[in-house]
Design a protein around this motif. Structure first.
Motif, mmCIF file in Angstrom:
data_model
loop_
_atom_site.group_PDB
_atom_site.id
_atom_site.type_symbol
_atom_site.label_atom_id
_atom_site.label_comp_id
_atom_site.label_asym_id
_atom_site.label_seq_id
_atom_site.Cartn_x
_atom_site.Cartn_y
_atom_site.Cartn_z
ATOM 1 N N LEU A 119 82.597 -62.262 16.277
ATOM 2 C CA LEU A 119 83.688 -62.933 16.974
ATOM 3 C C LEU A 119 84.601 -61.855 17.543
ATOM 4 N N GLY A 120 84.930 -61.988 18.824
ATOM 5 C CA GLY A 120 85.803 -61.009 19.475
ATOM 6 C C GLY A 120 87.211 -61.549 19.614
ATOM 7 N N TYR A 174 91.007 -56.456 24.147
ATOM 8 C CA TYR A 174 90.331 -57.751 24.215
ATOM 9 C C TYR A 174 88.896 -57.621 23.692
ATOM 10 N N HIS A 175 88.436 -58.648 23.013
ATOM 11 C CA HIS A 175 87.086 -58.701 22.451
ATOM 12 C C HIS A 175 86.825 -57.625 21.403
ATOM 13 N N GLN A 233 76.484 -60.167 21.548
ATOM 14 C CA GLN A 233 76.216 -61.060 22.671
ATOM 15 C C GLN A 233 76.720 -60.408 23.960
ATOM 16 N N ARG A 234 75.941 -60.573 25.021
ATOM 17 C CA ARG A 234 76.231 -59.883 26.275
ATOM 18 C C ARG A 234 77.678 -60.030 26.743
ATOM 19 N N PRO A 235 78.259 -61.235 26.694
ATOM 20 C CA PRO A 235 79.616 -61.347 27.235
ATOM 21 C C PRO A 235 80.657 -60.532 26.455
ATOM 22 N N LEU A 236 80.321 -60.098 25.247
ATOM 23 C CA LEU A 236 81.259 -59.263 24.499
ATOM 24 C C LEU A 236 81.124 -57.781 24.854
ATOM 25 N N ASP A 287 79.986 -60.404 32.247
ATOM 26 C CA ASP A 287 78.580 -60.691 31.997
ATOM 27 C C ASP A 287 77.774 -60.180 33.190
ATOM 28 N N CYS A 327 70.569 -60.835 27.997
ATOM 29 C CA CYS A 327 71.885 -61.454 28.197
ATOM 30 C C CYS A 327 71.984 -62.815 27.529
ATOM 31 N N GLN A 354 70.830 -64.375 33.252
ATOM 32 C CA GLN A 354 71.407 -63.513 34.274
ATOM 33 C C GLN A 354 70.640 -62.224 34.506
#
Lengths: 730, 213
Positions: free
Chosen positions: A54-55, A108-109, A269-272, A653, B84, B88
């Motif tokens: 968790l970020g 952030y994150h 996870q990629r978005p982090l 991302d 990802c 993507q």
């Protein structure tokens, strides 16, 4: 082996294996999906549980509470590692931002918790049930706003002569400011770790470029003896600097595994990855040139401002300007602002990549002011010595040769120097060039080589292959040294139980790690000679045989009874102080801009490189085309967009952070000048992996200017920045 | 990651409602909290039978499991990569009934009766598929992490061209597309290679496409 005098003739000069185009020995594993990356090591530890990070959802402030009750009660959850249950882990020397622990949020994150569960799906779902309360703090997120208050970086200002006077007196001057954005490594394999404890011993199977740094810093973070930590990273799905240092994945996986008493596997996870880790920091660069009518630079100033978290370093965009061009009066300096964005740190060719993006546009602008051809202008300002220290020569400097060869192969003389005048139907066609420059760095590097009775030589080192081709060049080196075909060499990498190597970074990996294998092989040759009763000075290793005079044995005979094992490191004296060791390139680009829409398409890219001996022209070329591709991204699309209110990178991302794709990249040409640099190492090689990136973005920018007449000094050069300045369509 | 956006919205509301500094922000979302009332129930699972690389498998999986994680975590076919998990990057590309898909964007339970081909089904280190061979010959990879996806994607992509599926780089979309470098580059653009091996991949594809024409 101490390398403190330039190399004479040695077995590498035979060039039977080293220097020959050699397909990667790991290729059959990578192309069949059988090369094991960190998260895929199902075999190494039984009963692996899944972690999910968790970020933090604020950029700066403190966590007032974390309620994990619901998450803990969720199906499959084994445990939750909360940042509030740990003190901030001690950081090694390479990290700036807190990796885990404590209630302070620095960016952030930032990782603030990890759920460990029986399945990935359960861990992910439970992570969403953690309730976090924050007290948000004020932060500074806007480099442009913070720049006026940026502090000078200690000892960064370097002066020679009297820049201000020379600039004031110069008949032709340029004073321009350029900006580069925050960029992300965006390697294809996310940060990933499997951590397992056996008693007080920890093993992490992870994805990291610098095994020894990772081991050292993980031991420090966990407050445990370094010898109790093992790091294994045989395959790495790209890093580009993101995986130089210990990251949160390894820390929380280790903490989690200890807490739940089971191995934990974790892939961030990629978005982090974009906000949790490091990035190439944005810069604001002011460049001033003064020159005579003869085109000789008399005054050069390059000042760069970047931002970072408290305690972080600057993006050293001025590096190359100290060394690249002649000019008697010089000023380089850096300023650093405090920003509460994620940590700025090394990304492929840190310093030079950003610096040359600005400097080599400035050179293009100055050439135009002088009415000179851009190639001729650069050649007129070549220097064969360190300009700040003229008694110190370059070990080898073939910038002019790179430019001449490139201009010839590219057809530079057919370029129309008048911008915006080269029209082919709907296309505005432009040509641009730039110089590439990056230093050659020397690092101690060790290896162990073992000869077995079947005539197989096994190389063991904690060196990494991040796509650079390390497996193959180490095999080539051992094959050359031991007189074997490459098929008889085994290479084992990335395990901290092996001798400590230079690791992969700063384009230092290939030259240093092969030199370490060279040193170990010199020792092994002595052992072989001794085992066979030869005088080691007279022994020849060739065709799988060991010969001295009339006597000849298969190599394996030397190890018939017992394996022979030799270990050594390459260490360096001060040849890098006596000589400036650098690599050079000439980049040439053709692109076409749609006269109606402004869309830019790359058509041709050529790099001519001088980087000492090219150990494997196949993988070296791939390093360069890959870097040219990354440079195309930096020129035309890559941009971490800052939310200046809330302090984070918005496009976190791979859909939002655009990198080049197949359709963006044309056929690329690379030419290596046939050179060796005996001052560098016994391999006479230098780095090449970052050289290909250095300068290419400016070559694209210059080509776009040549195509359109619109000069853009603000990267990335997206069409919104020049659409209103395109030539009239009809 | 859904919680980020929800959290962000919650945070922004909090900030807009209060002062910019020092405001307490509560970040869990009601939508997620509601689901916790069902925590005592077992996670829903479902049976799925599918064929992977010619072998039949019958599994009982969490319905949230993607085809990608079924392959990587349940069948331990780790050749298909997770770059990802959001459709993507293309690293997870596999063929389902001959067509390429991003396996991360597809739940495993949607593939009842399907035939899946992964990189492991194309060739092995000792028996390479001709395209795997061409990738090695032309050095169409560096770190190797996108490579299985590139190869699976390319095999299916050539079939798409030969089946007459149009693309926007065709001069005339009423004509059948042809196997040109431009067509292939356009159609491969869902497979990111951050190492930047595109120019070499294009050469590998040209050779392979020529051989199989």
């Amino acid at each position: 082996m101490k390398f403190d005098t330039p190399a004479g003739t040695n077995p590498i000069d035979q060039g039977k294996v080293v220097g020959r185009p050699t397909p990667r020995i790991d290729g059959k594993f990578k192309t069949t999906g059988t090369a094991p990356y960190a998260y895929e090591r199902h075999d190494v530890a039984p009963n692996q549980a899944y972690g999910y990070i968790l970020g933090a959802s604020i950029a700066k402030g403190t966590i007032t509470s974390i309620d994990t009750a619901e998450a803990e009660a969720a199906n499959g959850v084994i445990g939750i590692v909360s940042t509030l249950d740990h003190k901030p882990v001690p950081l090694g020397p390479m990290n700036t931002a807190n990796l885990f622990g404590g209630g302070e949020v620095q960016h952030y994150h930032q990782a603030i918790a990890m759920v460990v569960a029986e399945s990935f799906e359960q861990a992910r779902a439970a992570a969403h049930l953690i309730r976090v309360d924050y007290a948000r703090g004020e932060g500074s997120f806007d480099l442009k706003r913070a720049a006026p208050s940026a502090e000078p970086v200690e000892d960064s200002e370097k002066r020679q002569g009297d820049f201000e006077a020379a600039f004031g007196n110069a008949p032709v001057t340029l004073d321009a400011t350029y900006t580069t954005p925050d960029e992300s490594h965006a390697m294809m394999e996310p940060f990933a770790t499997i951590a397992a404890w056996e008693g007080d011993k920890l093993t992490v199977w992870t994805s990291n470029q610098m095994i020894q740094w990772n081991k050292r810093d993980l031991a420090k973070a966990l407050d445990m003896p370094i010898e109790k930590v093992r790091v294994d990273s045989p395959y790495i799905g790209g890093g580009f600097g993101a995986k130089l240092f210990l990251r949160a994945d390894a820390v929380v996986a280790a903490l989690g595994a200890k807490q739940v008493g089971r191995p934990v596997k974790l892939s961030m996870q990629r978005p982090l990855t974009f906000n949790n880790s490091t990035h190439r920091a944005a810069t604001i660069q002011r460049i001033r040139f003064g020159a005579g009518e003869d085109g000789k630079l008399t005054a050069i100033a390059h000042e760069s401002t970047s931002g970072n978290l408290p305690g972080g370093g600057p993006e050293s965009a001025i590096n190359q300007t100290e060394l690249l061009y002649a000019g008697e009066n010089r000023l380089t300096a850096m300023r650093l602002a405090i920003l509460n964005l994620p940590e700025g740190n090394a990304m492929r060719a840190p310093g030079e990549a950003s610096g040359l993006m600005a400097l080599e546009i400035a050179m293009d602008e100055m050439a135009e002011k002088l009415g000179m051809d851009p190639v001729a202008f650069r050649k007129a300002n070549d220097t064969q010595v360190d300009p700040m220290n003229p008694e110190r020569p370059f070990s080898k400097r073939k910038m002019i040769e790179c430019l001449d060869r490139g201009a010839r192969e590219f057809g530079w003389e057919r370029r129309n120097p008048q911008p915006g005048r080269n029209r082919e139907g709907r296309w505005l066609v432009g040509h641009g060039m730039a110089v590439g420059f990056r230093n050659n760095l020397l690092m101690k590097s060790g290896a162990r080589v073992r000869l077995s009775g079947d005539g197989i030589v096994t190389v063991e080192t904690d060196m990494t292959d991040i796509g650079t081709g390390t497996y193959t060049i180490l095999a080539q080196t051992a094959a050359e040294m031991m007189g074997l075909p490459i098929e008889r060499i085994r290479v084992e990498l990335g395990d901290s139980d092996y001798p400590i190597s230079a690791g992969s970074g700063g384009q230092w990996g290939a030259n240093n790690s092969t030199s370490g294998v060279y040193a170990a092989c010199v020792k092994l040759r002595e052992q072989v000679a001794q085992s066979l009763g030869f005088n080691s000075d007279e022994v020849e290793f060739a065709d799988g045989q060991v010969r001295a005079g009339e006597r000849s044995f298969p190599l394996g005979h030397a190890a018939a009874e017992n394996d022979l094992t030799a270990e050594d490191s390459i260490e360096y004296g001060n040849l890098d102080k006596q000589f400036q060791q650098s690599t050079f390139a000439g980049h040439f680009v053709e692109l076409a801009v749609d006269a109606y829409t402004g869309e830019a398409h790359l058509r041709r890219m050529l790099a001519v490189c001088e980087a000492g001996r090219i150990l494997n022209p196949i993988s070296a070329r791939s390093q360069v085309i890959g870097a040219m591709t990354m440079g195309a991204g930096a020129a035309l699309m890559e941009h971490l967009v800052v939310d200046k209110r809330f302090g984070f990178f918005v496009n976190h991302d791979l859909a939002g952070y655009e990198v080049p794709v197949h359709a963006d990249i044309p056929h690329q040409e690379v030419i290596f000048l046939e050179e060796t640099d005996p001052v560098s190492s016994p391999m006479k090689a230098k780095g090449v992996g970052e050289l290909g990136l250095c300068g290419v973005s400016a070559a694209i920018a210059n080509a776009l200017y040549n195509a359109t007449g619109a000069r853009v000094r603000d990267y990335p050069i997206t069409l919104d920045k020049y659409l209103d300045r395109l030539p009239a369509v009809a | 990651m859904t919680i980020d956006h929800r959290t962000l919205l919650a945070s922004r509301r909090g900030v807009l409602a209060g002062s910019a500094a020092g405001v307490a922000v509560h970040s869990a979302s009601p939508a997620f909290a509601a689901s916790s009332s069902q925590k005592a129930d077992a996670d829903p699972t479902a049976k799925v039978s599918l064929k992977v690389n010619g072998t039949d498998h019958a599994l009982d999986v969490d319905t949230r499991t993607t085809l990608l994680d079924l392959l990587r975590e349940h069948l331990k076919l780790a050749g298909t990569k997770k770059g990802c998990d959001h459709g993507q990057c293309g690293a997870c590309t596999v063929m389902v009934n001959g067509e390429r898909i991003n396996s991360c964007l597809s739940f495993a339970v949607m593939h009842e009766g399907d035939e899946v081909t992964t990189i492991e089904g194309l060739g092995t280190p000792d028996d390479l598929h001709p395209l795997q061979d061409a990738f090695i010959e032309h050095d169409g990879y560096q770190c190797g992490y996108c490579t299985p996806g590139q190869i699976c994607s390319a095999v299916a992509m050539l079939q798409e061209i030969r089946s007459g599926i149009p693309s926007h780089v065709q001069d005339d979309i009423t004509e059948d597309p042809s196997v040109t470098e431009l067509e292939m580059r356009e159609r491969m653009s869902g497979n990111i290679c951050r190492c930047g091996a595109y120019s070499n991949i294009a050469e590998a594809l040209a050779e392979f496409a020529g051989e199989t024409a």
